[in-house]
Motif scaffolding. Structure first.
Motif: not given
Length: 150
Positions: A122-150
């Motif tokens: 990751h250009p900002y955070f260094g090397n991520f494993t597949a597990e870290q990429w998968g979790k960070s993608a979910y967490k980002h999407l979840d954050h913004h879906l909660r932002q919009f109430g879904v």
């Protein structure tokens, strides 16, 4: 923490996206729903190697590495966190186009787990494993879906 590479989490995110419409408003923040969809698409494109962002200098990168675990741990993100300038969306966009684009990128990422092994930088955070990429993608999407109430 859930991961976009897990079938249940993938299906959950896709179902929550279906609950959005062009009149959905944010509970916090400055983005409208179309801008949020594009904002959520950009990091997935980065993860898939379809786009780039400017790498920070060594000092900022060192600081970013310290906060990297917050991208994939179980603690929800706070409202109003800063983002890369490349992910600040101010354009007027088409809701249906943005929704389909994000769904397509989520599909592509969820089916690309091998792409992230053994690790991918990751250009900002260094090397991520597949597990870290998968979790960070979910967490980002979840954050913004909660932002919009879904």
């Amino acid at each position: 923490m859930k991961s976009i590479f897990e079938e249940n989490a993938y299906n959950e995110i896709k179902n929550r996206l279906e609950n959005l419409n062009e009149n959905t408003t944010a509970n916090w923040g400055k983005m409208n729903v179309e801008q949020m969809l594009e904002h959520c698409t950009k990091p997935i494109e980065l993860a898939l190697g379809e786009s780039e962002i400017k790498k920070p200098n060594w000092l900022k990168k060192s600081l970013f590495k310290l906060v990297a675990p917050s991208l994939y741990n179980d603690k929800p993100w706070k409202q109003g966190l800063p983002t890369a300038k490349e992910y600040i969306i101010t354009d007027s966009l088409n809701f249906n186009d943005q929704k389909e684009k994000l769904k397509s990128k989520i599909d592509k990422m969820s089916q690309s787990k091998d792409y992230f092994e053994p690790s991918k930088e990751h250009p900002y955070f260094g090397n991520f494993t597949a597990e870290q990429w998968g979790k960070s993608a979910y967490k980002h999407l979840d954050h913004h879906l909660r932002q919009f109430g879904v």
